[in-house]
Design an enzyme around this catalytic site. Structure first.
Site, mmCIF file in Angstrom:
data_model
loop_
_atom_site.group_PDB
_atom_site.id
_atom_site.type_symbol
_atom_site.label_atom_id
_atom_site.label_comp_id
_atom_site.label_asym_id
_atom_site.label_seq_id
_atom_site.Cartn_x
_atom_site.Cartn_y
_atom_site.Cartn_z
ATOM 1 N N GLU A 151 0.849 -1.186 0.000
ATOM 2 C CA GLU A 151 0.000 0.000 0.000
ATOM 3 C C GLU A 151 0.889 1.242 0.000
ATOM 4 O O GLU A 151 1.781 1.369 0.847
ATOM 5 C CB GLU A 151 -0.906 -0.012 1.244
ATOM 6 C CG GLU A 151 -1.795 1.223 1.355
ATOM 7 C CD GLU A 151 -2.871 1.090 2.436
ATOM 8 O OE1 GLU A 151 -3.022 -0.004 3.027
ATOM 9 O OE2 GLU A 151 -3.572 2.087 2.673
ATOM 10 N N GLU A 245 -11.959 2.953 5.061
ATOM 11 C CA GLU A 245 -11.068 2.876 6.223
ATOM 12 C C GLU A 245 -11.098 4.203 7.002
ATOM 13 O O GLU A 245 -10.084 4.901 7.093
ATOM 14 C CB GLU A 245 -9.644 2.562 5.725
ATOM 15 C CG GLU A 245 -8.697 2.112 6.781
ATOM 16 C CD GLU A 245 -7.276 1.927 6.241
ATOM 17 O OE1 GLU A 245 -6.547 1.143 6.836
ATOM 18 O OE2 GLU A 245 -6.894 2.561 5.239
HETATM 19 MN MN MN Z 1 -5.279 2.248 3.855
#
Ligand code: MN
Length: 293
Positions: A151, A245
């Site tokens: 990520e 998120e």
């Molecule tokens: Mn994230």
């Protein structure tokens, strides 16, 4: 239609929690995916892993996992003992995920979470260490059918992969079908010149996607341009998961690690967070519809 997910710590202020409670809650609100920190899997017995997996199957929830890797297991460390310990630790996490037939691990999964506390003129040696570690870890991911996503995160949370371009270069250097790329709108807002261009750059290599506002509230509550974001996802024909998120409550381990020092939602009661979660599905579905996803 893309699967929609939510990160467990929208509700919980600590990284470990009663996962079964949130599997049921996510399903009830209408999500397809529940994501949580992978580290607690190491403390679970095989029976526990199996019971969580069967509960998730029963209510129609896919479990996905994320990491903010403990610097004690930093696989980019110049200290060979720490690096090798990290490789072993991450292999064990991947194996636990494999036991639950899990398909996805993401996050700061390629270096310790955070930035070096010393002058760093050239990050290439750290990157080389990370790549050397990942070429080992990825074999375990291949054996377990897990896609190991890197990520791209903002500069305050890591130094190795801050942009889509760096994520692509890293994945290319690992060179495995099990290495994936995850982009997150919150991080892209800080690092990318254009969020739409970053999404288009990764294109059909985008494995998973995190949504969150400029301040990590729910999509649509801040000032990110969601037309640009969903327009670009539609343009690349994105069919994979979209996992929201948001972090909106101060306190606990999450407040400490995510740097949430005030409540970002007026009402922090569980009922209010549940309502906000339902709004997230509604908002994301309406954007997907608008762009023909
Ligand atoms: Mn994230």
């Amino acid at each position: 239609m893309n699967k929609l997910g939510i990160f467990m710590n929208f509700w919980e202020k600590n990284w470990d929690a009663d996962h079964s409670r949130y599997i049921k809650k996510a399903a009830k609100i209408g999500f397809d995916v529940l994501e949580f920190q992978a580290q607690p899997l190491l403390d679970m017995t095989d029976e526990k892993l199996k019971s969580l997996k069967s509960l998730a199957d029963e209510v129609g929830i896919e479990l996905t996992y994320s990491l903010g890797l403990d610097p004690a297991y930093d696989v980019s460390s110049p200290d060979e003992k720490i690096r090798l310990g990290g490789v072993d630790y991450l292999k064990r996490i991947v194996e636990q995920i494999g036991k639950m037939d899990g398909k996805l691990l993401s996050g700061v999964s390629y270096a310790g979470w955070g930035t070096p506390p010393y002058v760093l003129d050239d990050k290439r040696p750290l990157l080389e260490n990370s790549l050397k570690s990942m070429r080992e870890i990825i074999k375990t991911a291949e054996d377990n059918g897990v896609v190991y996503c890197v990520e791209a995160v903002n500069r305050f949370e890591g130094c190795l992969i801050n942009t889509a371009q760096e994520a692509i270069a890293y994945a290319d250097e690992v060179g495995s079908k099990n290495i994936g790329i995850l982009l997150d709108t919150y991080h892209m807002n800080i690092e990318e010149n254009s969020i739409g261009d970053a999404i288009r750059l990764v294109g059909n290599r985008l494995t998973s996607f995190h949504t969150g506002e400029n301040n990590r509230t729910a999509p649509g509550r801040g000032h990110l341009n969601w037309d640009e974001i969903f327009g670009a996802l539609a343009e690349i024909g994105y069919k994979n998961r979209i996992v929201c998120e948001p972090f909106v409550m101060q306190g606990g381990e999450v407040g400490r690690d995510i740097h949430v020092f005030r409540d970002l939602i007026a009402d922090t009661s569980e009922e209010s967070i549940d309502r906000e979660a339902a709004y997230i599905i509604e908002f994301e579905k309406s954007m997907m519809q608008k762009y023909g996803m």
